[in-house]
Design an enzyme around this catalytic site. Structure first.
Site, short mmCIF file in Angstrom:
data_model
loop_
_atom_site.label_atom_id
_atom_site.label_comp_id
_atom_site.label_asym_id
_atom_site.label_seq_id
_atom_site.Cartn_x
_atom_site.Cartn_y
_atom_site.Cartn_z
N LYS A 48 0.94 -1.12 0.00
CA LYS A 48 0.19 0.57 -0.25
C LYS A 48 0.78 1.65 0.40
CE LYS A 48 0.30 -0.41 4.82
NZ LYS A 48 -0.72 -1.37 5.76
N TYR A 266 17.61 29.08 10.43
CA TYR A 266 16.39 29.87 11.14
C TYR A 266 16.63 29.53 12.51
CZ TYR A 266 14.47 29.70 6.33
OH TYR A 266 14.25 29.85 5.23
C1 LIG Z 1 0.28 -1.82 6.86
C2 LIG Z 1 -0.65 -3.35 7.15
C3 LIG Z 1 0.11 -4.14 7.01
C4 LIG Z 1 1.63 -4.31 7.03
O1 LIG Z 1 1.61 -3.87 8.64
P1 LIG Z 1 3.49 -3.88 8.75
O2 LIG Z 1 3.50 -3.30 10.02
O3 LIG Z 1 3.91 -2.20 8.24
O4 LIG Z 1 4.04 -5.16 8.80
C5 LIG Z 1 -0.82 -5.58 7.64
N1 LIG Z 1 -2.37 -5.06 7.09
C6 LIG Z 1 -2.93 -4.72 6.92
C7 LIG Z 1 -4.47 -4.26 7.55
C8 LIG Z 1 -2.77 -3.47 6.65
O5 LIG Z 1 -2.75 -2.24 6.60
#
Ligand SMILES: *Cc1c(COP(=O)(O)O)cnc(C)c1O
Length: 378
Positions: A48, A266
């Site tokens: 994702k 800054y």
């Molecule tokens: C993002 C996500 C994962 C992966 O999680 P990580 O901690 O990056 O391994 C797995 N299952 C779901 C439903 C997620 O949203």
């Protein structure tokens, strides 16, 4: 072999002063490690947010070659893009079917994660239009209270409610997998077992990256590693046991001598205690170097850690290079912002955040390079 994708701004080498190099071989090895740690289960890959910022299509192409058969994206558009490089894979869409995308999802053979009765009804209707029940999975809410069927929603399901879909997988998501001592893990696993016993006997999935290390009781048939594939640590305050995948380099624009008593940046938040030498590099908070890392973060030059001094600017960070021999760094040299010396989690810690946010914040200004995986060595 090195391949490039065009940046969104004009002419690569001229506009980009930083480089983002993604080692697809390290990515493939990390997936293999997660797969092996999953015991009798197989590992999917969570890609994702454009593969945690690294490019979902390149990531999926590589991991499909490494043997990964199941991918999780958040949005239908991501799934459709990934389909072109993983024609035979199961591609799950975590946010579920969204009205307006349902038929495009079905046409691309994407498998929604159904997060509640409304999504179930939407997908069953799509099946009616396609003349057959369509493949689906169901998210069970075992304690995140974010998405998914809770026990009340399961109770309320009509006896024939699942007949309109072809259920392939039930899943849930752990809230505290990064803390192996958390009771929440035990509670969620028990709820998961209780809830899935009321559903058809299909494959199950509970673990993210950290969950894999809770042991075989948590593995079921499919695990869902994300951050560990990209070199981030899944654990609280422990170094990542995975290979680093991302190298971010930023060009040294200028070297300066800063006399004792002068301030840097800054807000004049840093005062030189003695004469110092600094290097100003061409990357800043617009490139994912969080402003919170000012006076706290480190970069590396020739493998030597050098501290950020003063605030992070939009396009620039000043490094204290006094510890390096005079002449060891010159304008045009690359400083390592992330890489073998500075991990994603090092930068995250200096910024008061987590590796996930560092990865997904890298932005689009870098010249992106992918180092292809060599599968003859795999
Ligand atoms: C993002 C996500 C994962 C992966 O999680 P990580 O901690 O990056 O391994 C797995 N299952 C779901 C439903 C997620 O949203």
């Amino acid at each position: 072999m090195v391949t490039s994708t065009p940046p969104s701004l004009p002419a690569s080498g001229l506009s980009a002063s930083g480089s983002l190099t993604i080692d697809l071989g390290a990515l493939a090895r990390n997936w293999r490690a997660a797969h092996e740690a999953s015991g009798t289960a197989r590992a999917s890959a969570v890609i994702k947010a454009d593969g945690y910022g690294l490019g979902a299509v390149e990531v999926a192409r590589t991991l499909a070659k490494a043997g990964c058969r199941d991918f999780f994206v958040a949005l239908p558009s991501e799934g459709i893009a990934v389909r072109s490089v993983a024609p035979d894979a199961a591609i799950y869409v975590l946010n579920g079917p969204m009205a307006g995308h349902v038929d495009a999802m079905a046409d691309a053979g994407l498998i929604p994660v159904l997060n509640g009765p409304e999504q179930l009804a939407l997908w069953a209707q799509a099946g009616d239009r396609h003349g057959r029940p369509l493949a689906a999975s169901m998210m069970l809410d075992t304690g995140m209270n974010r998405l998914g069927f809770d026990e009340a929603a399961l109770d309320a399901l009509a006896p024939d409610a699942l007949q309109g879909i072809d259920l392939r997988l039930v899943l849930s998501h752990l809230a505290c997998a990064d803390d192996p001592s958390a009771d929440m893990n035990i509670v969620q696993r028990a709820r998961f077992n209780r809830m899935r016993s009321r559903l058809p006997d299909v494959e199950a999935s509970l673990c993210n990256s950290a969950g894999i290390f809770l042991g075989p009781d948590y593995h079921y048939e499919l695990t869902r590693p994300g951050v560990c594939l990209y070199g981030g640590s899944p654990f609280i305050a422990e170094p990542a046991p995975f290979h680093h995948v991302v190298t971010v380099g930023a060009e040294v624009v200028q070297l300066r001598r800063v006399p004792a008593g002068e301030t840097i940046g800054y807000g004049a938040t840093f005062t030189a205690a003695s004469d110092m030498r600094t290097a100003t590099i061409a990357a800043g908070y617009a490139d994912g170097i969080f402003r919170a890392a000012g006076n706290r973060g480190f970069a590396a030059i020739n493998g030597v850690r050098v501290p950020y001094v003063g605030r992070v600017s939009m396009d620039l960070v000043v490094l204290d290079v006094t510890a390096l021999p005079d002449g060891a760094v010159r304008p045009g040299d690359q400083a390592e912002v992330l890489g073998p010396t500075i991990s994603v989690d090092d930068l995250a810690q200096a910024s008061g955040t987590i590796g996930y946010e560092v990865l997904t914040s890298l932005g689009s200004r870098y010249e992106r390079r992918y180092i292809a995986a060599d599968f003859s060595q795999f």
